[in-house]
Design a protein around this motif. Structure first.
Motif, PDB file in Angstrom:
ATOM      1  N   ARG A   1     -20.952   9.905 -18.247  1.00 14.76           N
ATOM      2  CA  ARG A   1     -21.158   9.368 -19.604  1.00 14.76           C
ATOM      3  C   ARG A   1     -19.925   9.612 -20.472  1.00 14.76           C
ATOM      4  N   MET A   2     -19.334  10.786 -20.340  1.00 19.00           N
ATOM      5  CA  MET A   2     -18.149  11.096 -21.137  1.00 19.00           C
ATOM      6  C   MET A   2     -16.976  10.188 -20.775  1.00 19.00           C
ATOM      7  N   VAL A   3     -16.783   9.919 -19.486  1.00 22.10           N
ATOM      8  CA  VAL A   3     -15.677   9.022 -19.097  1.00 22.10           C
ATOM      9  C   VAL A   3     -15.907   7.644 -19.720  1.00 22.10           C
ATOM     10  N   ARG A   4     -17.158   7.170 -19.650  1.00 20.21           N
ATOM     11  CA  ARG A   4     -17.449   5.823 -20.174  1.00 20.21           C
ATOM     12  C   ARG A   4     -17.299   5.771 -21.684  1.00 20.21           C
ATOM     13  N   ILE A   5     -17.749   6.806 -22.358  1.00 24.72           N
ATOM     14  CA  ILE A   5     -17.560   6.837 -23.821  1.00 24.72           C
ATOM     15  C   ILE A   5     -16.068   6.847 -24.141  1.00 24.72           C
ATOM     16  N   MET A   6     -15.301   7.636 -23.393  1.00 21.79           N
ATOM     17  CA  MET A   6     -13.865   7.717 -23.669  1.00 21.79           C
ATOM     18  C   MET A   6     -13.166   6.384 -23.390  1.00 21.79           C
ATOM     19  N   GLU A   7     -13.645   5.641 -22.388  1.00 21.49           N
ATOM     20  CA  GLU A   7     -13.064   4.306 -22.156  1.00 21.49           C
ATOM     21  C   GLU A   7     -13.230   3.452 -23.415  1.00 21.49           C
ATOM     22  N   ARG A   8     -14.432   3.521 -24.008  1.00 20.17           N
ATOM     23  CA  ARG A   8     -14.667   2.744 -25.231  1.00 20.17           C
ATOM     24  C   ARG A   8     -13.818   3.266 -26.381  1.00 20.17           C
ATOM     25  N   LYS A   9     -13.669   4.592 -26.462  1.00 21.17           N
ATOM     26  CA  LYS A   9     -12.862   5.199 -27.528  1.00 21.17           C
ATOM     27  C   LYS A   9     -11.398   4.765 -27.403  1.00 21.17           C
ATOM     28  N   VAL A  10     -10.920   4.663 -26.171  1.00 20.36           N
ATOM     29  CA  VAL A  10      -9.529   4.243 -25.958  1.00 20.36           C
ATOM     30  C   VAL A  10      -9.349   2.823 -26.494  1.00 20.36           C
ATOM     31  N   GLN A  11     -10.315   1.952 -26.167  1.00 23.21           N
ATOM     32  CA  GLN A  11     -10.210   0.566 -26.639  1.00 23.21           C
ATOM     33  C   GLN A  11     -10.300   0.505 -28.164  1.00 23.21           C
TER      34      GLN A  11
ATOM     35  N   GLY B   1     -14.829  16.727 -20.536  1.00 19.30           N
ATOM     36  CA  GLY B   1     -14.888  16.625 -21.994  1.00 19.30           C
ATOM     37  C   GLY B   1     -15.626  17.759 -22.675  1.00 19.30           C
ATOM     38  N   ALA B   2     -16.224  18.673 -21.891  1.00 15.18           N
ATOM     39  CA  ALA B   2     -17.076  19.704 -22.491  1.00 15.18           C
ATOM     40  C   ALA B   2     -16.290  20.673 -23.379  1.00 15.18           C
ATOM     41  N   GLU B   3     -15.009  20.860 -23.082  1.00 13.00           N
ATOM     42  CA  GLU B   3     -14.214  21.814 -23.870  1.00 13.00           C
ATOM     43  C   GLU B   3     -13.272  21.140 -24.851  1.00 13.00           C
ATOM     44  N   ASN B   4     -12.701  20.023 -24.460  1.00 12.70           N
ATOM     45  CA  ASN B   4     -11.621  19.456 -25.268  1.00 12.70           C
ATOM     46  C   ASN B   4     -11.681  17.924 -25.244  1.00 12.70           C
ATOM     47  N   LEU B   5     -12.316  17.367 -26.263  1.00 14.92           N
ATOM     48  CA  LEU B   5     -12.523  15.918 -26.305  1.00 14.92           C
ATOM     49  C   LEU B   5     -11.203  15.150 -26.365  1.00 14.92           C
ATOM     50  N   ARG B   6     -10.259  15.678 -27.119  1.00 19.84           N
ATOM     51  CA  ARG B   6      -9.003  14.941 -27.270  1.00 19.84           C
ATOM     52  C   ARG B   6      -8.243  14.911 -25.949  1.00 19.84           C
ATOM     53  N   GLN B   7      -8.284  16.050 -25.233  1.00 19.97           N
ATOM     54  CA  GLN B   7      -7.640  16.099 -23.923  1.00 19.97           C
ATOM     55  C   GLN B   7      -8.321  15.120 -22.957  1.00 19.97           C
ATOM     56  N   ALA B   8      -9.649  15.026 -23.052  1.00 21.92           N
ATOM     57  CA  ALA B   8     -10.399  14.088 -22.207  1.00 21.92           C
ATOM     58  C   ALA B   8     -10.010  12.647 -22.561  1.00 21.92           C
ATOM     59  N   PHE B   9      -9.955  12.363 -23.835  1.00 21.90           N
ATOM     60  CA  PHE B   9      -9.550  11.045 -24.329  1.00 21.90           C
ATOM     61  C   PHE B   9      -8.188  10.661 -23.752  1.00 21.90           C
ATOM     62  N   ASN B  10      -7.247  11.588 -23.810  1.00 23.89           N
ATOM     63  CA  ASN B  10      -5.889  11.277 -23.347  1.00 23.89           C
ATOM     64  C   ASN B  10      -5.801  11.066 -21.843  1.00 23.89           C
ATOM     65  N   GLN B  11      -6.672  11.749 -21.092  1.00 21.42           N
ATOM     66  CA  GLN B  11      -6.688  11.513 -19.637  1.00 21.42           C
ATOM     67  C   GLN B  11      -7.186  10.099 -19.336  1.00 21.42           C
ATOM     68  N   VAL B  12      -8.274   9.722 -19.977  1.00 22.02           N
ATOM     69  CA  VAL B  12      -8.804   8.369 -19.754  1.00 22.02           C
ATOM     70  C   VAL B  12      -7.787   7.330 -20.234  1.00 22.02           C
ATOM     71  N   ARG B  13      -7.126   7.644 -21.331  1.00 22.49           N
ATOM     72  CA  ARG B  13      -6.139   6.711 -21.892  1.00 22.49           C
ATOM     73  C   ARG B  13      -4.991   6.464 -20.910  1.00 22.49           C
ATOM     74  N   VAL B  14      -4.470   7.533 -20.329  1.00 17.29           N
ATOM     75  CA  VAL B  14      -3.331   7.370 -19.430  1.00 17.29           C
ATOM     76  C   VAL B  14      -3.762   6.617 -18.158  1.00 17.29           C
ATOM     77  N   LEU B  15      -4.973   6.878 -17.693  1.00 18.82           N
ATOM     78  CA  LEU B  15      -5.469   6.176 -16.497  1.00 18.82           C
ATOM     79  C   LEU B  15      -5.701   4.695 -16.813  1.00 18.82           C
ATOM     80  N   HIS B  16      -6.293   4.459 -17.970  1.00 23.38           N
ATOM     81  CA  HIS B  16      -6.585   3.095 -18.409  1.00 23.38           C
ATOM     82  C   HIS B  16      -5.285   2.279 -18.536  1.00 23.38           C
ATOM     83  N   HIS B  17      -4.291   2.849 -19.197  1.00 23.68           N
ATOM     84  CA  HIS B  17      -3.020   2.140 -19.398  1.00 23.68           C
ATOM     85  C   HIS B  17      -2.335   1.812 -18.088  1.00 23.68           C
ATOM     86  N   ALA B  18      -2.480   2.711 -17.113  1.00 19.52           N
ATOM     87  CA  ALA B  18      -1.795   2.510 -15.833  1.00 19.52           C
ATOM     88  C   ALA B  18      -2.560   1.560 -14.926  1.00 19.52           C
ATOM     89  N   GLY B  19      -3.734   1.111 -15.360  1.00 19.88           N
ATOM     90  CA  GLY B  19      -4.558   0.280 -14.476  1.00 19.88           C
ATOM     91  C   GLY B  19      -5.022   1.061 -13.259  1.00 19.88           C
TER      92      GLY B  19
END
Ligand SMILES: [Mn+2]
Length: 349
Positions: free
Chosen positions: A302-312, A252-270
């Motif tokens: 911490r960034m992965v966990r924040i992004m999990e919350r952001k996805v929700q 997430g250090a360079e691109n928050l939106r890209q980080a968000f989308n990675q967590v999102r795709v992983l989250h959706h796929a279980g």
């Protein structure tokens, strides 16, 4: 759901970066693992020589004994091994490739070293062996036959799949470094190679965010492509400033939106519900004091966990917003990332 996390011993900062030598004593692997255990990791990623230092100089008996001691060490800490990967790019004899070396005898040696990882994985209680095709490409394009080379990769994978009917293999694609033309630079190549083997369901991919970015691709879509094949066996989350040297920055250090989308795709796929780990492959920001040995790891978790919350948060806001056109949806994503809550959702401005 909450992810399970893994990390490699090489991710603990030892005071060096790739452009300079050691600035302090390097910790041994066990000491390193002792440092990462309390941070919230459930598994450790191993190269064969992380598991058994100087593995090439040791007898089979010594290798087995050391591997079992490492297994017991992990058990005591409540950790698992995620995978074992042969370090095929390090020996000087493999400077022009290991599994795709034009010399058949050297290809045989590379397969031998890989085959030993099947046994190491079994001893460590995991069923996953990983390949980063680091030198499986060229720096002098004419030095290898590219069609034959792809065939050599398939042959090598088949040999391992036939030797052990339980093992799963993964390919971690990377387009460059230390070669500049890879035979398998993207997840598309990894899936295609998988499909050429005798057991495609046991040959998956591992997406490293930075490697996808270096190929000019979106890491989330690289993950999605492997997920659609049912073959995303792992991820290495990190970040990368465009096409610079391979940086392995904190997630997430360079691109928050890209980080968000990675967590999102992983989250959706279980992702993780079949025992997969969310792996990190991150490095500290250049030579740092020993007190900063772990901060890039803490930052990434911490960034992965924040992004999990952001996805929700995003899913909730998206559902509440009803019909949005794509311009409004774009704004809602940005508002969610910026924490601009309490305002009308998506484009009512
Ligand atoms: Mn990298």
């Amino acid at each position: 759901m909450s992810f399970h996390y893994s990390v490699g011993p090489w991710n603990v900062h030892d005071g060096t970066d790739m452009f300079g030598g050691a600035t302090r004593d390097v910790l041994d692997v066990k000491e390193t693992i002792r440092h990462v255990a309390p941070l919230g990791f459930q598994a450790i990623q191993f190269h064969d020589d992380d598991l058994v230092p100087d593995i090439q100089e040791k007898s089979h008996g010594e290798i087995l004994a050391e591997t079992r001691r490492m297994r017991a060490f992990l058990d005591d800490l409540g950790l698992k091994a995620e995978f074992v990967a042969p370090r095929l790019w390090a020996p000087p004899e493999f400077r022009n490739g290991a599994l795709t070396n034009p010399d058949a005898a050297l290809r045989g040696k590379a397969i031998e070293r890989s085959r030993r990882c099947l046994e190491l994985a079994r001893e460590m209680g995991c069923d996953l062996v990983g390949f980063w095709f680091a030198r499986e490409g060229t720096v002098v394009a004419e030095s290898k036959d590219p069609v034959a080379s792809v065939g050599y990769l398939v042959e090598a994978l088949n040999t391992l799949l036939e030797e052990d009917r339980e093992i799963r293999l993964f390919i971690e694609p990377k387009p460059n470094e230390p070669i500049d033309r890879s035979f398998a630079p993207t997840m598309g190549h990894a899936m295609a190679l998988s499909s050429l083997t005798v057991a495609p369901q046991r040959v998956g991919g591992l997406v490293e965010s930075a490697h996808a970015i270096l190929a000019g691709l979106d890491p989330a879509l690289e993950m999605a492509f492997a997920l659609a094949h049912g073959r995303l066996f792992g991820v290495h989350l990190n970040d990368q400033n465009s096409l610079r040297y391979d940086q392995d920055k904190a997630f997430g250090a360079e691109n928050l939106r890209q980080a968000f989308n990675q967590v999102r795709v992983l989250h959706h796929a279980g992702f993780g519900s079949r025992g997969e780990y969310v792996g990190l492959d991150v490095k500290a920001l250049g030579p740092q004091p020993a007190s900063n040995r772990l901060q890039h790891l803490r930052n990434s978790l911490r960034m992965v966990r924040i992004m999990e919350r952001k996805v929700q948060e995003y899913e909730k806001a998206r559902a509440a917003a009803g019909n949005l056109d794509i311009e409004q949806e774009e704004l809602l994503v940005l508002e969610t990332l910026l924490g601009a809550t309490g305002e009308p959702a998506g484009g009512a401005h």
